[in-house]
Motif scaffolding. Structure first.
Motif, short mmCIF file in Angstrom:
data_model
loop_
_atom_site.label_atom_id
_atom_site.label_comp_id
_atom_site.label_asym_id
_atom_site.label_seq_id
_atom_site.Cartn_x
_atom_site.Cartn_y
_atom_site.Cartn_z
N ALA A 67 -0.37 33.04 41.84
CA ALA A 67 -0.47 34.50 41.86
C ALA A 67 0.72 35.11 42.58
N TYR A 68 1.13 34.48 43.66
CA TYR A 68 2.29 34.99 44.40
C TYR A 68 3.56 34.88 43.56
N ASN A 69 3.70 33.79 42.81
CA ASN A 69 4.87 33.63 41.94
C ASN A 69 4.87 34.66 40.82
N ARG A 70 3.67 34.98 40.27
CA ARG A 70 3.59 36.03 39.25
C ARG A 70 4.00 37.38 39.85
N TYR A 71 3.57 37.63 41.09
CA TYR A 71 3.93 38.87 41.78
C TYR A 71 5.44 38.95 41.98
N LEU A 72 6.05 37.86 42.41
CA LEU A 72 7.50 37.86 42.60
C LEU A 72 8.23 38.03 41.27
N SER A 73 7.74 37.41 40.22
CA SER A 73 8.35 37.57 38.90
C SER A 73 8.26 39.02 38.44
N TRP A 74 7.12 39.66 38.71
CA TRP A 74 6.96 41.07 38.32
C TRP A 74 7.93 41.94 39.11
N LEU A 75 8.08 41.69 40.42
CA LEU A 75 9.03 42.46 41.23
C LEU A 75 10.45 42.26 40.73
N ASN A 76 10.76 41.03 40.31
CA ASN A 76 12.10 40.76 39.79
C ASN A 76 12.33 41.46 38.46
N ALA A 77 11.32 41.54 37.64
CA ALA A 77 11.45 42.19 36.33
C ALA A 77 11.47 43.71 36.46
N ASN A 78 10.93 44.27 37.55
CA ASN A 78 10.88 45.71 37.78
C ASN A 78 11.61 46.03 39.09
#
Length: 139
Positions: free
Chosen positions: A118-129
């Motif tokens: 979940a934390y990796n998905r959150y970081l990926s979302w922050l990187n994409a936005n």
């Protein structure tokens, strides 16, 4: 020594002399004011000669740097190239930093932790936005 006789270097020499004489004159002026009873001027009487010394230091360093810089070999000094010789590119004086592309790391074995995923998905979302705030995360 011819390199130090160009118009740019003559201007640097003159500027150094003017600054040093000016700074030492200001230091002497502060000494006379301090002798007249102005206690604050004692600090300035020390400060102005230090400025003059700094100007001399920078000037001397630049002169040494200019004299150490060896002129590159001219085309007349180079030996003639033969048929089998490959031209050798000159080594640049300043090397540029190596740019490395950032590649996302692959997950290691056993990374089945739900919180980590979940934390990796959150970081990926922050990187994409990149303009989004952490509070905008939909998950």
């Amino acid at each position: 020594m011819q390199r130090l006789r160009t118009p740019a270097w003559i201007a640097r020499h003159v500027a150094m002399v003017v600054l040093v004489v000016g700074f030492l004159g200001l230091g002497w002026w502060q000494v006379t004011r301090a002798a007249g009873g102005n206690a604050l001027s004692f600090g300035y009487a020390i400060e102005w000669p230090v400025f003059a010394g700094f100007v001399v230091f920078v000037w001397w360093r630049e002169v040494r740097h200019a004299l150490r810089a060896a002129p590159g070999p001219s085309a007349e000094d180079a030996p003639p190239a033969t048929a089998g010789d490959e031209p050798v590119a000159p080594t640049p004086a300043v090397r540029r930093p190596v740019r490395v592309a950032r590649v996302p790391s692959t997950p290691t074995e056993g990374a089945d932790d739900g919180e980590l995923a979940a934390y990796n998905r959150y970081l990926s979302w922050l990187n994409a936005n990149p303009g989004a705030r952490p509070g905008d995360y939909p998950g």
